[in-house]
Each structure stands twice: as structure tokens, then as C-alpha cells.
Design a protein around this motif. Structure first.
Motif, mmCIF file in Angstrom:
data_model
loop_
_atom_site.group_PDB
_atom_site.id
_atom_site.type_symbol
_atom_site.label_atom_id
_atom_site.label_comp_id
_atom_site.label_asym_id
_atom_site.label_seq_id
_atom_site.Cartn_x
_atom_site.Cartn_y
_atom_site.Cartn_z
ATOM 1 N N LYS A 64 0.842 -1.188 0.000
ATOM 2 C CA LYS A 64 0.000 0.000 0.000
ATOM 3 C C LYS A 64 0.882 1.244 0.000
ATOM 4 C CE LYS A 64 -3.240 -2.370 3.120
ATOM 5 N NZ LYS A 64 -3.918 -2.272 4.442
ATOM 6 N N PRO A 65 0.359 2.387 -0.436
ATOM 7 C CA PRO A 65 1.151 3.627 -0.347
ATOM 8 C C PRO A 65 1.645 3.908 1.074
ATOM 9 C CG PRO A 65 -0.718 3.957 -1.794
ATOM 10 C CD PRO A 65 -0.894 2.589 -1.188
ATOM 11 N N ASP A 66 0.883 3.529 2.085
ATOM 12 C CA ASP A 66 1.304 3.737 3.480
ATOM 13 C C ASP A 66 2.513 2.897 3.856
ATOM 14 O OD1 ASP A 66 -1.959 4.285 5.052
ATOM 15 O OD2 ASP A 66 -0.623 5.601 3.929
ATOM 16 N N ASP A 67 2.868 1.931 3.040
ATOM 17 C CA ASP A 67 4.072 1.129 3.296
ATOM 18 C C ASP A 67 5.340 1.820 2.815
ATOM 19 O OD1 ASP A 67 2.130 -1.732 2.375
ATOM 20 O OD2 ASP A 67 2.663 -1.099 4.412
ATOM 21 N N THR A 68 5.197 2.956 2.145
ATOM 22 C CA THR A 68 6.357 3.700 1.655
ATOM 23 C C THR A 68 7.235 4.138 2.824
ATOM 24 O OG1 THR A 68 5.242 4.459 -0.331
ATOM 25 C CG2 THR A 68 7.104 5.775 0.450
#
Length: 121
Positions: free
Chosen positions: A84-88
Motif C-alpha cells: 500500500k502507499p502507506d508502506d512507503t
């Protein structure tokens, strides 16, 4: 001296997968707890996963990430699925001087240099 460079980071779209690797020298990983942490811009460094007598995961990655180790290769892996983008974040491999698991970053005495993972929406 313990060295533990990470590899496998990259740029990918949401829903994709990556596998991070951390090959350690100077410490036999089967005798020590190994962990992955991550640090995103504007956030504190956070625990992701650890492997000791068993595996441990942050709630945010449970069911998507898997930590494992290859003892003959002295390498620990982090398989990341359904990203997910939040894993960036920059992902760091770490080890502590005991096989016992600990959650806090301050409990770990050796760290890799980090590998960037960027997930686009």
C-alpha cells in the motif's frame, strides 16, 4: 564487526510485492533475534516484523508481510505482498544481542543502512 546490508527495495504500484533481503556478516543470525523496522518521512521509526523463537508482526502488516531466515546463508528476508502507499518508507534490518524478541528499536544493537520502498497509488 557486524555488517548487515539490505537489498531488494524499489518503486512499485499498490498491490504489488517485493522481497527485502539482509545478509549479515559478523553474527550468526540463528542465535539472535532479527527484525525489520521502517521509517517514513514525518513519522517515527516503527517496528515491522521480527523473528526469534517465532515470528512477530505489526498489526499494520499482519497477513501481508512475512519474515523468514535462511540460516546457511545467514540472511533474513521480508516478503511484502499487497503493498500500500502507506508502506512507503526506508526499511531497516536490525539485530539484537539475544535470541529474545523485543519490540523497541533501542533494543537492537546493529542496523543496516536501509533500503527505500516506494509504493504509488
Amino acid at each position: 564487526q557486524v555488517k548487515m546490508p539490505e537489498s531488494g527495495g524499489g518503486f512499485l504500484q499498490a498491490g504489488g510485492s517485493l522481497r527485502l533481503s539482509c545478509t549479515t556478516s559478523g553474527r550468526t543470525i540463528r542465535n539472535y533475534a532479527m527484525a525489520w523496522f521502517r521509517h517514513a518521512p514525518g513519522k517515527e521509526r516503527e517496528f515491522v516484523a521480527a523473528i526469534a523463537w517465532r515470528t512477530y508482526y505489526a498489526d499494520s502488516v499482519k497477513g501481508r508481510f512475512s519474515i523468514s531466515r535462511d540460516n546457511p546463508k545467514n540472511t533474513v528476508y521480508l516478503q511484502m505482498n499487497r503493498l500500500k502507499p502507506d508502506d512507503t518508507a526506508v526499511y531497516y534490518c536490525a539485530t539484537r544481542g539475544s535470541i529474545d524478541y523485543r519490540l523497541g528499536a533501542s533494543e537492537y544493537d546493529y542496523w543496516g543502512q536501509g533500503t527505500q520502498v516506494t509504493v504509488s497509488s
